[in-house]
Design a protein around this motif. Sequence first.
Motif, PDB file in Angstrom:
ATOM      1  N   GLU A   1     -19.234 -36.374  38.867  1.00 56.20           N
ATOM      2  CA  GLU A   1     -20.116 -35.321  38.948  1.00 56.20           C
ATOM      3  C   GLU A   1     -19.622 -34.270  39.863  1.00 56.20           C
ATOM      4  N   ASN A   2     -19.135 -35.041  40.925  1.00 57.97           N
ATOM      5  CA  ASN A   2     -18.420 -34.161  42.221  1.00 57.97           C
ATOM      6  C   ASN A   2     -17.309 -33.642  41.990  1.00 57.97           C
ATOM      7  N   LEU A   3     -16.453 -33.940  40.764  1.00 61.22           N
ATOM      8  CA  LEU A   3     -15.262 -33.480  40.287  1.00 61.22           C
ATOM      9  C   LEU A   3     -14.236 -34.214  41.344  1.00 61.22           C
ATOM     10  N   CYS A   4     -14.619 -35.303  41.732  1.00 62.38           N
ATOM     11  CA  CYS A   4     -13.691 -36.109  42.399  1.00 62.38           C
ATOM     12  C   CYS A   4     -13.140 -37.353  41.581  1.00 62.38           C
ATOM     13  N   LYS A   5     -12.009 -37.086  40.995  1.00 59.51           N
ATOM     14  CA  LYS A   5     -11.308 -38.040  40.003  1.00 59.51           C
ATOM     15  C   LYS A   5     -10.862 -39.201  40.585  1.00 59.51           C
ATOM     16  N   PRO A   6     -11.552 -40.609  40.145  1.00 61.82           N
ATOM     17  CA  PRO A   6     -11.071 -41.768  40.976  1.00 61.82           C
ATOM     18  C   PRO A   6      -9.325 -41.986  40.433  1.00 61.82           C
ATOM     19  N   ASP A   7      -8.622 -42.353  41.799  1.00 57.48           N
ATOM     20  CA  ASP A   7      -7.378 -42.385  41.478  1.00 57.48           C
ATOM     21  C   ASP A   7      -6.939 -43.846  41.622  1.00 57.48           C
TER      22      ASP A   7
END
Length: 461
Positions: free
Chosen positions: A286-292
């Motif tokens: 939702e926070n546009l923080c893509k899991p890496d």
Amino acid sequence: MSAAKFVSSFRLASLLRHEKDPSAAFKLFRNPNPETANPERPFRYSLLCYDIIITKLGRAKMFDELQHVLYQLKSDTRIAPTEVIFCNVIDFYARGRLPNHALQLFDDMPLYRCQRTVKSVNSLLNALLKCRQFEKMSDILLGMEKFGNPDACTYNILINGCFRNGCCDDAWRLFDEMLRNKVKPSGVTFGTLIHGLCRDSKVKEALKMKHDMLKMYGVRPTIHVYASLIKALCEIGELSLAFKLKEEANEGKIKLDSAIYSTLISSLLKVGRSNEVSGLLEEMRENLCKPDTVTYNVLINGFCIKSDTESACRVLDEMEEKGCKPDVISFNMVLAALCKAKKLTEASYLFEDMPRRGCGPDVVSYRVVFDGLCDGMQSKEAASILDEMLFKGYKPRRDGLERFLKGLCQNGNLEILGKVMGSLHQRDAIDAEIWSIIIDTAFKELKICHMSDSIDLLLTR
């Protein structure tokens, strides 16, 4: 036949900028007009030409060629280089771990018709910090007044150097000096100090400094401040406070990165709150923080620790579905968990499937599977993996190999033992100690009476 088009300094700058090969760019710089060169009228380079070629050579770590260009620049008295060019070169030398080159260039700057200020001093200090030349940093500081007053950047570099060198008291003295000299601390200053406090397990003091940096100095906490504090709080088990800081950062419109979320996910898994992980992953998206890869590896590790191999394998599949490529660490953790759980067939399938999934096994992969097969008494399969491992130039763990060879002797698997010894000999992976172990075991387990008989028996298999 038409004459070759003359290249002007303006045209040369354009050509250099668009040339992707730094070697070709250097060759072009050296001789921009090969067919019309006139020794009596040398090419008149512009400062832009020098700047572009210096940047290209520095990024490519072509330091010999860079030295040649700098020597030419020094001799080109028409040009007055800007200080930023030397700051960039000093940074290139730092990346190449050439602190003496950086020091020499700084000393030579007046010969290039360039005045040194606090900017180039800061670049040099930062280069020495990267190269861990802490004593030389102190020497530069002693003559600082010749170049101007230290600014916030100067103090930030010096404070960072003190913490890295283990001189925490000196770091705090520098901070006090900074305040006395009316140099306003920045977010970097507080980030470094708070990181140092957290590293020394002084979390309460670090939290107070975060409060003071805004109330007393008007500096908003940065993502680095939150990262240090959240990690420190998770390490001491204060998860509720760590999550409170996460919410505070979100409310302050500070975009949290995957490293912070990975720390929180790892802590949740450690305390058995795995049911909360999915919510945290959803918040990331939702926070546009893509899991890496690191985030997913934290998940895999947490499931592997709890021997939940099914969930660990599911995470591997999810990574690929979400467009995040698993690395060799991802696979090795799952392989180790499968072998530990005696799921050797699944481990073998996964191991064989790694190249198809875009990640070739490394030495750790081979060792994990080899040891697992040995522990599972699957001698034939273990021997095959060992042979492949040796072919690729990898070697098994010494203790694992010894256990395997002893097990083959004890179980009377002479055919496999002979093949393994031959493979080890062919790859120069056998020594006198290994021979001694095998022969000694052969005497005890196979009831062979003479050393020559045991060697003949092994070599004829």
